[in-house]
Write an enzyme that holds these catalytic residues in place. Structure first.
Site, PDB file in Angstrom:
ATOM      1  CB  ILE A  42      -0.945   0.038   1.224  1.00  0.00           C
ATOM      2  CG1 ILE A  42      -0.157  -0.106   2.524  1.00  0.00           C
ATOM      3  CG2 ILE A  42      -1.994  -1.061   1.100  1.00  0.00           C
ATOM      4  CD1 ILE A  42      -1.016   0.012   3.785  1.00  0.00           C
ATOM      5  N   GLY A  43       2.160   1.108   0.012  1.00  0.00           N
ATOM      6  CA  GLY A  43       3.024   2.282  -0.026  1.00  0.00           C
ATOM      7  C   GLY A  43       4.487   1.895  -0.008  1.00  0.00           C
ATOM      8  N   GLY A  93       8.201   3.791   1.087  1.00  0.00           N
ATOM      9  CA  GLY A  93       8.848   4.961   1.670  1.00  0.00           C
ATOM     10  C   GLY A  93      10.348   4.792   1.743  1.00  0.00           C
ATOM     11  N   GLY A 118      11.248   1.405   3.427  1.00  0.00           N
ATOM     12  CA  GLY A 118      10.949   0.197   2.665  1.00  0.00           C
ATOM     13  C   GLY A 118       9.482   0.150   2.285  1.00  0.00           C
ATOM     14  CE  LYS A 119       8.673  -3.442  -2.944  1.00  0.00           C
ATOM     15  NZ  LYS A 119       8.512  -4.661  -3.778  1.00  0.00           N
ATOM     16  CB  VAL A 120       3.844   0.399   3.887  1.00  0.00           C
ATOM     17  CG1 VAL A 120       2.816   0.245   5.001  1.00  0.00           C
ATOM     18  CG2 VAL A 120       4.948   1.353   4.317  1.00  0.00           C
ATOM     19  CG  ASP A 135      10.473  13.200   7.561  1.00  0.00           C
ATOM     20  OD1 ASP A 135      10.538  14.179   6.784  1.00  0.00           O
ATOM     21  OD2 ASP A 135      10.448  12.026   7.165  1.00  0.00           O
TER      22      ASP A 135
END
Length: 838
Positions: free
Chosen positions: A504-505, A507, A510-512, A622
């Site tokens: 689903i994402g 970043g 890494g991957k989500v 951030d």
């Protein structure tokens, strides 16, 4: 400086206080109840006291003197009144020796009633009471009426020796004694220190001897030992209120909910305490700004552990009640929201421990009052209060004394009657020296506690190390976070073996993946990429931060996994994804202006909690729209704490650290000077506000040069008073001018060049809530009251973000940060070819 802007414990930081399970019944391992001088055992309410002449093995004394008095001379009407009818009298040093089955904290309760028996006038008795390590009591302050003195001591040996030492030619006496085990979690090791010279937390409380000076039930009746699981007495607060007319009583005992998993249990305080409270008599009138204050008598020259008890059985909805707490003139908690601190639920009890500096006055004041977080409905509550004297540097709870060395009956205890001013001054200096020494030891313990030691696996035969090339094989442990550790097999099952269709994402870490645990809980699983520029440090920081904080506007950490060279973080699942995806680039339906305002308000609340809800501020570092997530109801939660950092120490204005963050959101002052403050988050949030308003990327190199950087471009239009010209086209004609005006002013202040000129997140939050009110309701007297004019059509020239750019850009040159001190951020961002990550 101790910044207790809470809590809000309350903000309030409670990350340093352990969560414990609900437990209504405590059975003490050691439970000695002794009726001194009585011929037979005595029953008091639900407890039986054994006569000390029936327990000769406990008592060592030179001669047996058993004194008695008639009940007519006793004014106490409590269940314990029979205990005051007899006393054990000592003409020489005597002691009671109690075998201890379970080491740890114990109650010591001493009962005194100075009556006259034959030739012994107990009112004239001059003596001290000590243990092996502490001086507990001096008869110089004994009362004429029956009194019970309660102490809490940490017993580290197999026996507890309580010695009674009369001065020359005088006597000592005691009517009854209790030595009873206390739950381990009743006194935790850390408390918030109010002394400006102290560290963020006052550690080592478990070793302190404490004397209960006051235990008060705000707004409620007297609580007797038979109605308290630990046999404590709580007195009403009426006599301590300085202005009783300023406070109202609220009673809702049935509203107390220990089972919600809060920090407090019925052993912490009974429902009669948490179910009653005093609140401001404000009538919810914003003009009623005042504090409700209680005043208590204390002894000069000691520090005090002040425990505040809170339970919101008053509010009808969450996040309605925000208030401040003060100890004397010091801010103990700012923007306290009991529902947030108590697992986002009403009626869940919790407490806050605070350590005062050395008392220089014989009075201590506790005040509650409204917070700036919610000025429209000023209110504040307090349910209960405990004030406990802490032993001084000599282990004593009285002035002018020394401790015994081993409990030997031959050891004389010196006592000074009528302490001179010079001695008090000397003790104060000694106390200051003691505080400084404890500070050094505490710093050493804190440094040790922050070291991550190997986390053993395979039944302790091996230790696990991270496999990322950026971790250098550093051994990782979450020794303090075992409750969050999730087996790798469970993570595989939850993500269908990391099915790529479940991503689903993606970043910087890494991957989500979207996942579902075995109990049906939906989760978001962030799996570290070994080639990522974010490695062990960010992984560890994320766990450390999120395992401490719980707030409805911060994404909750469910668990982590560090097996098989993996770095995996598991969060609550946010159904609607990122705020960024709802603004541009994803094709999702446009958000209304009200929805955008509510999202900004929620994110501001989360950041405000980070900045003020813990002993020291936590700087996110951030803040961006991609790190603001939305649940199924579009409620905002701040996420991604991998770059977060604790704020400056009390004597510093900033944290010197390498620059990290995301281009376009980065604070120019932080970028130039490498000096981080909470105001760096405020700047980034200001960029988010303009991003929300304009629905475009913060850095877009495809646009004309003057439009590349969102912050600089919007500030030009804001300063010209023409912000309506550049807003998201879908909002055209849908924003009230006064709401936009307030929103633009708020964002502008956030983007001030210097951090000192920027507002706090609390001020930002207040202004955003006001902007929402301006949007939803007509303000009486406002010049726009009868106006139906909304913001006009947008300039097509300004809003054409897709037009080709004729401006050429060159790759940003990697100059050293020292060389950038005189470089404008306009030049820096205009040289970017594309939006960069961290």
């Amino acid at each position: 400086m101790i910044d207790c802007r809470n809590i809000g414990l309350f903000i309030w930081a409670l990350s340093i206080l352990p969560l414990v399970c609900f437990c209504a019944t405590f059975v003490p391992v050691d439970n000695y109840l002794i009726d001194c001088g009585a011929p037979t055992s005595t029953s008091t309410g639900t407890r039986n006291f054994t006569a000390d002449n029936l327990s000769k093995d406990l008592l060592s004394t030179q001669e047996d003197i058993l004194a008695t008095t008639s009940s007519k001379s006793i004014t106490s009407s409590s269940d314990e009144s029979p205990l005051y009818q007899t006393a054990r009298v000592f003409t020489g040093s005597s002691k009671y020796t109690f075998p201890i089955k379970q080491k740890g904290r114990h109650w010591i309760r001493l009962y005194f009633f100075p009556f006259t028996y034959q030739k012994y006038n107990l009112s004239a008795a001059i003596f001290t009471v000590t243990t092996q390590e502490h001086v507990l009591f001096s008869s110089s302050n004994i009362q004429k009426d029956p009194v019970m003195k309660e102490y809490s001591v940490n017993v580290t040996s197999d026996t507890l020796v309580i010695s009674f030492v009369p001065s020359d030619n005088s006597t000592a006496f005691v009517n009854a004694i209790e030595v009873v085990s206390v739950p381990d979690d009743l006194i935790v090791d850390d408390g918030f220190a109010l002394d400006p010279s102290a560290e963020a937390a006052s550690s080592g409380l478990v070793t302190e001897a404490l004397e209960t000076v006051w235990r008060v039930n705000m707004g409620g009746p007297t609580v007797t030992p038979r109605n308290d699981t630990l046999q404590r007495t709580w007195v009403p607060d009426q006599s301590f209120l300085l202005q009783p007319n300023l406070a109202l009583v609220v009673t809702n005992i049935n509203g107390v909910n220990y089972e919600k998993g809060g920090q407090a249990t019925e052993n912490t305080a009974p429902p009669t305490v948490y179910g009653t409270l005093r609140r401001m008599n404000s009538s919810d009138d914003p003009r009623n700004i005042f504090n409700v204050t209680w005043q208590f008598n204390v002894s000069v020259g000691f520090q005090y552990l002040v425990r505040l008890h809170f339970c919101d059985v008053f509010s009808k909805v969450l996040n309605q009640l925000y208030f401040n707490v003060y100890i004397d003139s010091k801010l103990a908690a700012s923007g306290a929201d009991p529902s947030v601190t108590s697992n986002n639920a009403l009626g869940v009890p919790y407490y806050r421990d605070l350590v005062t500096p050395l008392a220089v006055s014989n009075t201590l004041r506790v005040s509650i009052g409204p917070s700036d977080v919610n000025r429209n409905f000023p209110n504040a509550i307090l349910n209960g209060l405990e004030i406990m004297k802490m032993n001084n540097s000599m282990g004593s709870l009285i002035l002018g004394s020394v401790t015994s060395t081993s409990g030997s009956s031959s050891n004389k205890i010196g006592m000074i009657v009528g302490v001179s001013v010079g001695l008090v001054a000397a003790l104060v200096l000694a106390g200051v020296f003691f505080v400084l020494c404890r500070k050094r030891r505490r710093l050493s313990r804190q440094r040790q506690s922050k070291t991550w030691v190997p986390l053993s696996i395979n039944n302790g035969t091996t230790s696990h190390t991270m496999g990322s090339k950026y971790s250098n094989g550093t051994t990782l442990s979450a020794a303090s976070n075992f409750d969050y550790r999730v087996p790798f097999v469970a993570v595989q099952d939850a993500t269908n073996n990391f099915d790529e269709s479940w991503v689903i994402g993606i970043g910087g870490f890494g991957k989500v993946y979207k996942g579902e645990l075995s109990d049906g809980t939906k989760v978001a699983v962030k799996r570290g990429n070994p080639r990522s520029q974010q490695g062990l440090a960010e992984f560890r920081t994320e766990i450390e931060m999120l395992s401490q904080f719980r707030h409805r506007h911060l994404v909750s950490l469910i668990g982590y996994c560090d097996e098989r060279n993996e770095m995996i973080l598991i969060y609550e699942y946010m159904e609607k994804g990122t705020l960024k995806s709802h603004l541009y680039g994803s094709g999702l339906p446009s958000l209304s202006w009200k929805e955008r305002l509510e999202i900004c308000i929620g994110a501001a609340r989360g950041l405000h909690y980070l900045h003020t809800g813990y002993a020291k501020a936590v700087i996110h570092r951030d803040v961006k729209s991609a790190n603001i997530l939305l649940d199924e109801n579009l409620m905002a939660k701040v996420a991604d704490f991998g770059l977060s950092k604790t704020g400056p120490e009390f004597d510093q204005t900033h944290v010197s650290t390498a620059v990290k963050g995301s281009f376009g959101y980065l604070d120019p002052e932080y970028f130039r000077r490498q000096q981080l403050t909470e105001k760096s988050d405020v700047y980034s949030f200001g960029v988010v506000l303009f991003e929300v308003l304009c629905a475009r990327p913060v850095i877009d190199p495809t646009l004309p040069r003057e439009m590349v950087n969102l912050a600089e471009w919007t500030m030009k239009w804001q300063k010209k008073g023409q912000l309506e010209q550049i807003i998201d086209q879908t909002l055209t004609g849908k924003i009230r001018p006064d709401s936009l005006r307030k929103f633009g002013e708020t964002a502008e202040k956030c983007l001030a060049d210097y951090g000192v000129d920027r507002p706090s997140m609390g001020d930002v939050l207040w202004n955003l809530e006001y902007a929402l009110q301006l949007q939803e309701a007509v303000v009486p007297g406002d010049p726009e009251e009868n106006s139906t004019n909304m913001i006009g059509e947008l300039s097509p020239q300004v809003n054409n973000f897709n037009q080709d750019s004729s401006a050429s850009a060159t790759q940003f040159a990697g100059s050293s940060l020292d060389d950038l001190s005189g470089v404008s951020m306009s030049r820096v961002f205009s040289q970017l070819v594309k939006s960069e990550g961290r």
